[in-house]
Design a protein around this motif. Structure first.
Motif, PDB file in Angstrom:
ATOM      1  N   ALA A  18       0.834  -1.207   0.000  1.00  0.00           N
ATOM      2  CA  ALA A  18       0.000   0.000   0.000  1.00  0.00           C
ATOM      3  C   ALA A  18       0.869   1.258   0.000  1.00  0.00           C
ATOM      4  CB  ALA A  18      -0.937  -0.002   1.204  1.00  0.00           C
ATOM      5  N   LEU A  19       1.922   1.249   0.806  1.00  0.00           N
ATOM      6  CA  LEU A  19       2.817   2.407   0.851  1.00  0.00           C
ATOM      7  C   LEU A  19       3.543   2.599  -0.476  1.00  0.00           C
ATOM      8  CD1 LEU A  19       4.313   2.002   4.438  1.00  0.00           C
ATOM      9  CD2 LEU A  19       2.614   3.691   3.662  1.00  0.00           C
ATOM     10  N   ALA A  20       3.965   1.511  -1.105  1.00  0.00           N
ATOM     11  CA  ALA A  20       4.641   1.604  -2.405  1.00  0.00           C
ATOM     12  C   ALA A  20       3.693   2.141  -3.457  1.00  0.00           C
ATOM     13  CB  ALA A  20       5.187   0.242  -2.823  1.00  0.00           C
ATOM     14  N   THR A  21       2.441   1.697  -3.428  1.00  0.00           N
ATOM     15  CA  THR A  21       1.445   2.188  -4.376  1.00  0.00           C
ATOM     16  C   THR A  21       1.205   3.677  -4.174  1.00  0.00           C
ATOM     17  OG1 THR A  21       0.396   0.023  -4.467  1.00  0.00           O
ATOM     18  CG2 THR A  21      -0.937   1.893  -5.179  1.00  0.00           C
ATOM     19  N   ALA A  22       1.098   4.104  -2.923  1.00  0.00           N
ATOM     20  CA  ALA A  22       0.892   5.530  -2.632  1.00  0.00           C
ATOM     21  C   ALA A  22       2.096   6.358  -3.077  1.00  0.00           C
ATOM     22  CB  ALA A  22       0.631   5.725  -1.143  1.00  0.00           C
ATOM     23  N   ALA A  23       3.300   5.845  -2.841  1.00  0.00           N
ATOM     24  CA  ALA A  23       4.508   6.566  -3.264  1.00  0.00           C
ATOM     25  C   ALA A  23       4.564   6.682  -4.774  1.00  0.00           C
ATOM     26  CB  ALA A  23       5.761   5.854  -2.736  1.00  0.00           C
ATOM     27  N   TYR A  24       4.232   5.595  -5.482  1.00  0.00           N
ATOM     28  CA  TYR A  24       4.227   5.627  -6.943  1.00  0.00           C
ATOM     29  C   TYR A  24       3.189   6.629  -7.449  1.00  0.00           C
ATOM     30  CZ  TYR A  24       4.130   4.112 -11.790  1.00  0.00           C
ATOM     31  OH  TYR A  24       4.193   4.086 -13.153  1.00  0.00           O
ATOM     32  N   ALA A  25       2.028   6.674  -6.791  1.00  0.00           N
ATOM     33  CA  ALA A  25       0.984   7.628  -7.192  1.00  0.00           C
ATOM     34  C   ALA A  25       1.480   9.061  -7.008  1.00  0.00           C
ATOM     35  CB  ALA A  25      -0.295   7.382  -6.396  1.00  0.00           C
ATOM     36  N   ASP A  26       2.203   9.315  -5.925  1.00  0.00           N
ATOM     37  CA  ASP A  26       2.770  10.650  -5.696  1.00  0.00           C
ATOM     38  C   ASP A  26       3.792  11.001  -6.768  1.00  0.00           C
ATOM     39  OD1 ASP A  26       1.225  11.003  -3.444  1.00  0.00           O
ATOM     40  OD2 ASP A  26       2.855  10.567  -2.020  1.00  0.00           O
ATOM     41  N   ILE A  27       4.645  10.037  -7.132  1.00  0.00           N
ATOM     42  CA  ILE A  27       5.647  10.258  -8.180  1.00  0.00           C
ATOM     43  C   ILE A  27       4.954  10.537  -9.513  1.00  0.00           C
ATOM     44  CG2 ILE A  27       7.476   9.134  -9.530  1.00  0.00           C
ATOM     45  CD1 ILE A  27       8.239   7.670  -6.879  1.00  0.00           C
ATOM     46  N   ALA A  28       3.920   9.760  -9.814  1.00  0.00           N
ATOM     47  CA  ALA A  28       3.182   9.947 -11.072  1.00  0.00           C
ATOM     48  C   ALA A  28       2.505  11.310 -11.100  1.00  0.00           C
ATOM     49  CB  ALA A  28       2.158   8.825 -11.260  1.00  0.00           C
ATOM     50  N   ALA A  29       1.902  11.711  -9.991  1.00  0.00           N
ATOM     51  CA  ALA A  29       1.238  13.019  -9.940  1.00  0.00           C
ATOM     52  C   ALA A  29       2.250  14.148 -10.121  1.00  0.00           C
ATOM     53  CB  ALA A  29       0.488  13.176  -8.618  1.00  0.00           C
ATOM     54  N   GLY A  30       3.414  14.005  -9.503  1.00  0.00           N
ATOM     55  CA  GLY A  30       4.462  15.019  -9.657  1.00  0.00           C
ATOM     56  C   GLY A  30       4.959  15.100 -11.089  1.00  0.00           C
ATOM     57  N   ALA A  31       5.148  13.940 -11.727  1.00  0.00           N
ATOM     58  CA  ALA A  31       5.605  13.913 -13.116  1.00  0.00           C
ATOM     59  C   ALA A  31       4.556  14.528 -14.036  1.00  0.00           C
ATOM     60  CB  ALA A  31       5.909  12.483 -13.542  1.00  0.00           C
ATOM     61  N   ARG A  32       3.302  14.162 -13.835  1.00  0.00           N
ATOM     62  CA  ARG A  32       2.223  14.707 -14.672  1.00  0.00           C
ATOM     63  C   ARG A  32       2.152  16.228 -14.524  1.00  0.00           C
ATOM     64  NH1 ARG A  32      -3.446  12.493 -16.265  1.00  0.00           N
ATOM     65  NH2 ARG A  32      -4.443  14.412 -16.938  1.00  0.00           N
ATOM     66  N   SER A  33       2.261  16.705 -13.302  1.00  0.00           N
ATOM     67  CA  SER A  33       2.228  18.152 -13.052  1.00  0.00           C
ATOM     68  C   SER A  33       3.402  18.852 -13.735  1.00  0.00           C
ATOM     69  CB  SER A  33       2.252  18.414 -11.549  1.00  0.00           C
ATOM     70  OG  SER A  33       2.297  19.789 -11.287  1.00  0.00           O
ATOM     71  N   ALA A  34       4.603  18.294 -13.615  1.00  0.00           N
ATOM     72  CA  ALA A  34       5.785  18.909 -14.233  1.00  0.00           C
ATOM     73  C   ALA A  34       5.653  18.940 -15.755  1.00  0.00           C
ATOM     74  CB  ALA A  34       7.046  18.141 -13.827  1.00  0.00           C
ATOM     75  N   ILE A  35       5.134  17.877 -16.339  1.00  0.00           N
ATOM     76  CA  ILE A  35       4.964  17.832 -17.794  1.00  0.00           C
ATOM     77  C   ILE A  35       3.868  18.796 -18.227  1.00  0.00           C
ATOM     78  CG2 ILE A  35       4.255  16.355 -19.727  1.00  0.00           C
ATOM     79  CD1 ILE A  35       5.788  14.055 -18.246  1.00  0.00           C
ATOM     80  N   HIS A  36       2.805  18.897 -17.442  1.00  0.00           N
ATOM     81  CA  HIS A  36       1.738  19.856 -17.751  1.00  0.00           C
ATOM     82  C   HIS A  36       2.287  21.294 -17.742  1.00  0.00           C
ATOM     83  CE1 HIS A  36      -2.330  21.417 -18.005  1.00  0.00           C
ATOM     84  NE2 HIS A  36      -2.052  22.214 -16.995  1.00  0.00           N
ATOM     85  N   ILE A  37       3.132  21.591 -16.769  1.00  0.00           N
ATOM     86  CA  ILE A  37       3.770  22.910 -16.699  1.00  0.00           C
ATOM     87  C   ILE A  37       4.656  23.132 -17.926  1.00  0.00           C
ATOM     88  CG2 ILE A  37       5.513  24.259 -15.438  1.00  0.00           C
ATOM     89  CD1 ILE A  37       4.227  23.050 -12.836  1.00  0.00           C
ATOM     90  N   ALA A  38       5.384  22.093 -18.349  1.00  0.00           N
ATOM     91  CA  ALA A  38       6.231  22.211 -19.544  1.00  0.00           C
ATOM     92  C   ALA A  38       5.383  22.503 -20.780  1.00  0.00           C
ATOM     93  CB  ALA A  38       7.059  20.940 -19.736  1.00  0.00           C
ATOM     94  N   TYR A  39       4.237  21.815 -20.912  1.00  0.00           N
ATOM     95  CA  TYR A  39       3.321  22.113 -22.027  1.00  0.00           C
ATOM     96  C   TYR A  39       2.862  23.570 -21.970  1.00  0.00           C
ATOM     97  CZ  TYR A  39       2.489  17.257 -23.646  1.00  0.00           C
ATOM     98  OH  TYR A  39       2.603  15.992 -24.176  1.00  0.00           O
ATOM     99  N   ASN A  40       2.492  24.049 -20.784  1.00  0.00           N
ATOM    100  CA  ASN A  40       2.020  25.431 -20.656  1.00  0.00           C
ATOM    101  C   ASN A  40       3.105  26.436 -21.051  1.00  0.00           C
ATOM    102  OD1 ASN A  40      -0.506  24.599 -19.828  1.00  0.00           O
ATOM    103  ND2 ASN A  40      -0.107  24.917 -17.656  1.00  0.00           N
ATOM    104  N   LYS A  41       4.338  26.168 -20.631  1.00  0.00           N
ATOM    105  CA  LYS A  41       5.454  27.056 -20.999  1.00  0.00           C
ATOM    106  C   LYS A  41       5.701  27.017 -22.505  1.00  0.00           C
ATOM    107  CE  LYS A  41       7.948  26.997 -16.625  1.00  0.00           C
ATOM    108  NZ  LYS A  41       9.166  26.589 -15.923  1.00  0.00           N
ATOM    109  N   GLN A  42       5.647  25.813 -23.065  1.00  0.00           N
ATOM    110  CA  GLN A  42       5.836  25.651 -24.505  1.00  0.00           C
ATOM    111  C   GLN A  42       4.757  26.435 -25.258  1.00  0.00           C
ATOM    112  OE1 GLN A  42       5.123  21.609 -25.690  1.00  0.00           O
ATOM    113  NE2 GLN A  42       5.778  21.936 -27.790  1.00  0.00           N
TER     114      GLN A  42
END
Length: 163
Positions: A18-42
């Motif tokens: 459960a903790l590994a799944t939650a950590a992976y979800a946090d990593i995925a959310a952070g990556a998605r947010s960073a990529i979304h910001i990159a799209y906005n800047k682009q």
């Protein structure tokens, strides 16, 4: 006694999972947010006709494929933007992420997105302005680098005029 031992072993394993799944979800959310910001800047850079800014998060080894199957490189993209900007009177670009998949190692992500661009250009033959809105569905592959998330490849799935 056997059930107590079994429970004592299963519970920690479930908790770790459960903790590994939650950590992976946090990593995925952070990556998605960073990529979304990159799209906005682009997109903001495209709208102000800044080719360097529009390509700032593009990997040097970038490869793209248009809807007809033709391949292009980062240099081709740079050249294409210069030609486009010479005709543009105004542009508004927005990217909406439709699907996001973070690779298991967390170092790459695959995105399907719809990019909408409203553009007004000066027709070089007539000198008159022409406007239109285009939607393109794209499949992008991003990689995590020491400089942040970089767009490594793009496949244009379709492109259609909606206006």
């Amino acid at each position: 006694m056997h059930n107590n031992r079994h429970a004592a072993l299963v519970f920690p394993l479930l908790l770790i999972g459960a903790l590994a799944t939650a950590a992976y979800a946090d990593i995925a959310a952070g990556a998605r947010s960073a990529i979304h910001i990159a799209y906005n800047k682009q997109n903001a850079a495209l709208d102000r006709e800044d080719a360097g800014g529009a390509l700032a998060s593009t990997s040097p080894d970038f490869m793209g494929t248009d809807a007809k199957g033709e391949c292009y490189t980062l240099q081709t993209r740079k050249d294409g933007l210069a030609a486009t900007f010479s005709l543009v009177k105004s542009m508004s670009t927005h990217t909406r992420i439709v699907a996001f998949t973070l690779q298991p190692a967390g170092t790459a992500a695959d995105i399907e997105a719809v990019e909408r661009q409203a553009i007004t250009i000066r027709n070089p033959k007539t000198g008159q302005e022409q406007s239109g809105v285009m939607d393109q569905t794209i499949r992008d592959h991003w990689v995590s680098t020491s400089w942040g998330w970089m767009l490594q490849s793009r496949r244009q799935l379709n492109c259609k005029r909606i206006d």
